[in-house]
Design a protein around this motif. Structure first.
Motif, PDB file in Angstrom:
ATOM      1  N   SER A   1       0.835  -1.209   0.000  1.00  0.00           N
ATOM      2  CA  SER A   1       0.000   0.000   0.000  1.00  0.00           C
ATOM      3  C   SER A   1       0.870   1.261   0.000  1.00  0.00           C
ATOM      4  O   SER A   1       0.531   2.251  -0.661  1.00  0.00           O
ATOM      5  CB  SER A   1      -0.941   0.001   1.213  1.00  0.00           C
ATOM      6  OG  SER A   1      -0.221   0.048   2.428  1.00  0.00           O
ATOM      7  N   THR A   2       2.009   1.222   0.699  1.00  0.00           N
ATOM      8  CA  THR A   2       2.912   2.374   0.694  1.00  0.00           C
ATOM      9  C   THR A   2       3.523   2.568  -0.689  1.00  0.00           C
ATOM     10  O   THR A   2       3.645   3.697  -1.180  1.00  0.00           O
ATOM     11  CB  THR A   2       4.013   2.190   1.747  1.00  0.00           C
ATOM     12  OG1 THR A   2       3.407   2.023   3.041  1.00  0.00           O
ATOM     13  CG2 THR A   2       4.948   3.393   1.786  1.00  0.00           C
ATOM     14  N   ALA A   3       3.908   1.469  -1.332  1.00  0.00           N
ATOM     15  CA  ALA A   3       4.457   1.551  -2.690  1.00  0.00           C
ATOM     16  C   ALA A   3       3.437   2.115  -3.666  1.00  0.00           C
ATOM     17  O   ALA A   3       3.770   2.953  -4.517  1.00  0.00           O
ATOM     18  CB  ALA A   3       4.922   0.171  -3.144  1.00  0.00           C
ATOM     19  N   ASP A   4       2.193   1.674  -3.547  1.00  0.00           N
ATOM     20  CA  ASP A   4       1.153   2.181  -4.441  1.00  0.00           C
ATOM     21  C   ASP A   4       0.969   3.687  -4.259  1.00  0.00           C
ATOM     22  O   ASP A   4       0.799   4.433  -5.229  1.00  0.00           O
ATOM     23  CB  ASP A   4      -0.165   1.454  -4.188  1.00  0.00           C
ATOM     24  CG  ASP A   4      -0.121  -0.006  -4.621  1.00  0.00           C
ATOM     25  OD1 ASP A   4       0.785  -0.366  -5.410  1.00  0.00           O
ATOM     26  OD2 ASP A   4      -0.981  -0.789  -4.172  1.00  0.00           O
ATOM     27  N   ALA A   5       0.984   4.145  -3.004  1.00  0.00           N
ATOM     28  CA  ALA A   5       0.843   5.579  -2.741  1.00  0.00           C
ATOM     29  C   ALA A   5       2.033   6.351  -3.298  1.00  0.00           C
ATOM     30  O   ALA A   5       1.873   7.445  -3.861  1.00  0.00           O
ATOM     31  CB  ALA A   5       0.704   5.824  -1.236  1.00  0.00           C
ATOM     32  N   LEU A   6       3.218   5.797  -3.184  1.00  0.00           N
ATOM     33  CA  LEU A   6       4.408   6.468  -3.708  1.00  0.00           C
ATOM     34  C   LEU A   6       4.369   6.538  -5.229  1.00  0.00           C
ATOM     35  O   LEU A   6       4.674   7.582  -5.822  1.00  0.00           O
ATOM     36  CB  LEU A   6       5.661   5.733  -3.249  1.00  0.00           C
ATOM     37  CG  LEU A   6       6.978   6.231  -3.837  1.00  0.00           C
ATOM     38  CD1 LEU A   6       7.218   7.688  -3.484  1.00  0.00           C
ATOM     39  CD2 LEU A   6       8.135   5.373  -3.357  1.00  0.00           C
ATOM     40  N   LEU A   7       3.977   5.453  -5.879  1.00  0.00           N
ATOM     41  CA  LEU A   7       3.940   5.449  -7.340  1.00  0.00           C
ATOM     42  C   LEU A   7       2.900   6.434  -7.872  1.00  0.00           C
ATOM     43  O   LEU A   7       3.083   7.010  -8.946  1.00  0.00           O
ATOM     44  CB  LEU A   7       3.661   4.033  -7.841  1.00  0.00           C
ATOM     45  CG  LEU A   7       4.807   3.035  -7.604  1.00  0.00           C
ATOM     46  CD1 LEU A   7       4.364   1.617  -7.959  1.00  0.00           C
ATOM     47  CD2 LEU A   7       6.048   3.437  -8.395  1.00  0.00           C
ATOM     48  N   ALA A   8       1.834   6.646  -7.116  1.00  0.00           N
ATOM     49  CA  ALA A   8       0.837   7.633  -7.524  1.00  0.00           C
ATOM     50  C   ALA A   8       1.332   9.059  -7.317  1.00  0.00           C
ATOM     51  O   ALA A   8       0.899   9.985  -8.011  1.00  0.00           O
ATOM     52  CB  ALA A   8      -0.465   7.415  -6.747  1.00  0.00           C
TER      53      ALA A   8
END
Length: 324
Positions: free
Chosen positions: A271-278
């Motif tokens: 979930s942290t990676a997804d937020a960073l990629l966004a």
């Protein structure tokens, strides 16, 4: 910190109290905060302790004390006081996101480690089954990172659905993720899909997000943009999910240790990676845009997120490559 941010912070404190056994209640879907009334202190107040007192079988003052202990060091909160029959009153810091980012960057890979389990001794039985051995070893690492005295030579066992550890076929990182990403009581992930560089592959997304941070830092240096959280808050709404990921990281690590559940760390990393990629597309200047304090702050936030991703992967015994 907005009232919505504070509400979420208090909700996280309730969840932590439930996770570590201090409160035995159902976690509410939300927490109401409002401006402090005459006679109160600080800027905001909440009656959550009064709401939870009866189902918890405790007095409201007891509940308020439990929550205050978990809120007094929360990013953005300067002070927490208990007033009246059990109201929580909050005085807020003026640069909560900046404090959070600076705390992560200062702690580095140790961000989220602590002494919450100091004085706790845990001894596991030596497991023969490959997945049980891997999960147990990872839990020992998580426990030690929280101050516990953990090791082998005991009788405690972590019950898992068996699964093979195939580093020769998958590589060490994918082999570990396959066994740790699923909850111990669930079937391990299929290995071959973890070798495919695709957005459906959680391991790839996490490692790719980390590699993007490393590239952003290189590109930033080329543009004369260096990470420094300068107090520019223009990005904080669009980065709220990423800030939540950083804020929750210590909670997740502690809960994973307490509940013998490395999968919690893996899910949090996704979930942290997804937020960073966004968020990554807003970090550096685009086109003719000139570098500014906002870009420095965004790059510092991205760097902090990379630190969390690398630290979480390390806790699972998985590498974080600079380039993919």
């Amino acid at each position: 910190m907005t009232p919505a941010d504070l509400s979420l912070t208090v909700l996280h404190a309730v969840r932590r109290a439930v996770d570590d056994g201090a409160l035995r209640v159902d976690v509410p879907p939300g927490v109401k905060v409002e401006r402090a009334r005459p006679g109160g202190t600080g800027e905001y107040a909440s009656n959550i302790a009064l709401t939870l007192a009866r189902p918890a079988g405790r007095t409201a003052l007891d509940v308020a004390g439990i929550l205050r202990d978990r809120l007094k060091d929360a990013p953005g909160v300067r002070a927490v006081e208990i007033t009246g029959p059990g109201f929580l009153n909050f005085s807020l810091r003026t640069d909560a996101a900046g404090d959070l980012v600076r705390a992560v960057r200062a702690a580095g890979a140790a961000y989220g480690h602590g002494a919450a389990l100091a004085g706790t001794a845990v001894r596991f039985a030596e497991p023969a089954e490959p997945r049980a051995a891997l999960v147990t070893g990872t839990v020992v690492r998580l426990l030690r990172d929280q101050g516990a005295d953990a090791g082998s030579g005991g009788t405690e066992r972590i019950h898992v659905v068996p699964g093979p550890y195939d580093p020769d076929v998958l590589g060490a990182d994918a082999a570990r993720w396959a066994l740790l990403r699923a909850a111990p009581g669930d079937r391990p992930l299929d290995g071959p899909p973890l070798l495919v560089q695709h957005e459906r592959n959680g391991l790839f997304r996490v490692r790719y997000a980390y590699s993007r941070v490393r590239r952003l830092l290189v590109n930033g240096a080329q543009l004369g943009v260096h990470p420094s959280y300068d107090g520019d808050a223009s990005h904080e709404i669009e980065a709220s999910a990423l800030l939540d990921g950083l804020r929750d990281h210590p909670v997740v690590l502690l809960a994973a240790a307490r509940h013998r559940a490395p999968d919690r760390v893996a899910r949090h990393l996704e979930s942290t990676a997804d937020a960073l990629l966004a968020f990554q597309h807003t970090v550096l200047p685009l086109g003719d845009e000139k570098p500014s304090a906002a870009h420095r702050s965004r790059l510092a936030l991205a760097e902090a997120a990379g630190t969390v991703l690398a630290g979480g992967l390390s806790a699972l015994g998985i590498s974080a490559p600079d380039r993919i």
